[in-house]
Write an enzyme that holds these catalytic residues in place. Structure first.
Site, short mmCIF file in Angstrom:
data_model
loop_
_atom_site.label_atom_id
_atom_site.label_comp_id
_atom_site.label_asym_id
_atom_site.label_seq_id
_atom_site.Cartn_x
_atom_site.Cartn_y
_atom_site.Cartn_z
N SER A 238 30.80 34.77 41.37
CA SER A 238 30.58 35.71 42.50
C SER A 238 29.36 35.34 43.20
CB SER A 238 30.46 37.20 41.73
OG SER A 238 30.30 38.25 42.85
N ASP A 465 40.75 39.67 45.16
CA ASP A 465 39.55 40.17 44.68
C ASP A 465 38.84 41.09 45.84
OD1 ASP A 465 36.73 39.88 44.24
OD2 ASP A 465 36.94 37.87 43.29
N HIS A 493 38.00 40.87 40.27
CA HIS A 493 37.14 40.02 41.01
C HIS A 493 36.71 38.80 39.79
CE1 HIS A 493 33.43 38.83 42.66
NE2 HIS A 493 32.56 39.21 41.84
#
Length: 523
Positions: A238, A465, A493
């Protein structure tokens, strides 16, 4: 990632899988927040790690001593080792003083090849907490070959932290709602964000101007050196992909095996990021509604469009009539959105969202939504917060990128966002106000986004996502001169350690054996 109501953190999904457990003593903390680190007695032996000349070569002028420092490791949390590394307050001014970086590792269980740094996302996510939880989920070949090392970036957690509001004031702020349909509501929201900035400046001091991602990436090169590695081996999730991409741009010749999972498109400005996230969360919510209506007992009746409208009605009602709970707290629209959004990070959390919506729609109460919102915000039942992720999120984001503050432009952006995200788009508008009165200026980019000269960098994107849309992974892989795109077809995610063996094997083979996956591999 930011928007003015809830803060759209990009934490790795391995750390955001919601399990409802309303039993005595349960907490709403992130599973990634492992046991509190304990230190051995004062007379316990403290093994040290000395850096090699090859690892410290190329230290920036004025920082040679920091690159050559020895690390003292102490046993902590059963099988893990903890240490503190000294880093400069400013990478531009060697004499400005130092800060502490908290580091935690699990030694390799086989023949050690080196250290693998990991970052869970955020900005503001604790790598020290994350490695406690995530180490056991990583592939066995990876754990055999590497010391898996988590660290709290500057400003975060157990490192020298950003401080802003006290817990009570922070709690109040995170629950605040603003009617953004009129200028008075925008002014009130801007004033609240300005109050955050003022509190952060007063409580944090000079550190506030040095917690940008570029400085954190320079810290990673320092960690590489003190860990004794000639090249940085790295697994970032991320926001951790932005951190890794920044490192690759600054130090392409020092990149070892690098995997960036749940990628951020580093070419986007703050406004474009908000728009992309709005579309991502809308898609994830649509997929949830479709799945919910395909099973038994779904509280969302009618077709998918009607189900989405019902969710929007749940959120809108909380703006004018917050939901009561069994405590003295009420669920505002901001808190309601936190509660919805956190469940979209992983498909395994969808049943929790069904439970929350069932309660709201049948009983008119918001206990489950409140639990989920507290989970997202790392708020404990006693009103304290487990970490400073919300503070660090703002501080890092406002140094890295800022959106427009022109009201007409922001209103036009909101109109465009709501075309693609009619259910949740309103929560992603007016992002420029978050940093409009931030007390320190943004940092100029000092690196080449293409990372010319770096070895292959593996970029992983998940097709559905919500927090880092798949198109961002495609863009980041294309931006790198040596980018290799791997795709996970699925929900949620990030992908590594939470998707399938195809992803697990591709990452482990690359990190451990140097086998570069085929560009365009789909899993």
């Amino acid at each position: 990632m930011k928007f003015p109501a809830p803060l759209a953190r990009t934490l790795g999904s391995a750390a955001i899988v919601v399990a409802l457990a309303f039993s005595a003593g349960c907490t709403a903390t992130d599973p990634g927040n492992g046991p509190t680190t304990s230190s051995p007695s004062s007379d316990a032996p403290k093994p040290t790690t000395s850096t090699t000349p090859a690892a410290t070569a190329g230290a920036p002028e004025g920082f040679e001593d920091l690159y050559a420092q020895a690390v003292e490791w102490e046993d902590c949390d059963g099988g893990f080792e903890c240490a503190t590394v000294e880093a400069p307050l400013s990478w531009q001014y060697p004499t400005a003083g130092t800060i502490d970086l908290a580091v935690k590792r699990h030694p390799a269980t086989g023949n050690k090849q080196g250290s693998l740094l990991v970052n869970p996302g955020g900005p503001g996510g604790s790598g020290v907490d994350y490695v406690t939880f995530a180490w056991s989920t990583f592939g066995e070949p990876l754990r055999d070959a590497f010391d898996v090392v988590g660290f709290d970036p500057r400003g975060v957690g157990a490192s020298t932290p950003v401080r802003c509001f006290d817990d009570a004031r922070k709690d109040k702020s995170l629950a605040m709602d603003f009617d953004l349909d009129d200028d008075a509501g925008l002014a009130a929201m801007a004033a609240e964000h300005a109050a955050w900035g003022a509190a952060c400046a007063e409580s944090t001091g000079d550190l506030l101007g040095t917690v940008d991602t570029q400085s954190a990436a320079r810290d990673m090169d320092l960690l590489r050196a003190v860990l004794g590695d000639e090249a940085l081996h790295y697994l970032g999730f991320s926001y951790g992909t932005q951190l890794g991409a920044t490192y690759a741009g600054l130090f392409p010749e020092r990149v070892g095996a690098m995997v960036l999972d749940g990628a951020i498109d580093v070419t986007l400005d703050a406004d474009a990021v908000s728009a992309g996230q709005a579309a991502g969360f809308e898609l994830a919510l649509r997929n949830y509604v479709t799945d919910c209506q395909g099973g038994a007992g779904c509280p969302l009746t009618g077709d998918v469009e009607n189900g989405l409208r019902t969710v929007r009605q749940v959120l809108d009602r909380a703006l004018t009539d917050p939901y009561p709970t069994s405590s003295n707290r009420r669920v505002t629209r901001n808190l309601a959105f936190y509660g919805v959004a956190v469940t979209l990070y992983d498909q395994g959390s969808w049943p929790a969202l069904t439970q929350a919506l069932e309660e709201v729609l049948t009983s008119g109460t918001g206990d489950t939504l409140l639990y989920l919102a507290d989970f997202y915000n790392d708020r404990d039942p006693d009103g304290t917060f487990a970490n400073n992720s919300a503070e660090a999120f703002r501080a890092v984001g406002c140094l890295d990128s800022r959106g427009t503050t022109d009201v007409a432009e922001m209103r036009a952006q909101v109109a465009e966002i709501e075309k693609v995200a009619p259910t949740v788009g309103t929560f992603f508008g007016f992002s420029g106000l978050v940093c409009s009165d931030w007390p320190v200026p943004p940092v100029a980019q000092e690196f080449d986004l293409h990372a010319v000269g770096a070895p292959p960098i593996v970029v992983i994107g998940t097709t559905n996502d919500p927090a880092t849309p798949y198109a961002w992974a495609q863009a980041l892989a294309d931006t790198f001169d040596s980018g290799v795109l791997v795709t996970y077809d699925g929900e949620g995610h990030t992908a590594y350690a939470r998707s399938n063996d195809c992803i697990l094997d591709a990452v482990d083979d690359f990190l451990v054996d140097g086998v570069v996956p085929a560009d365009g591999l789909r899993c």
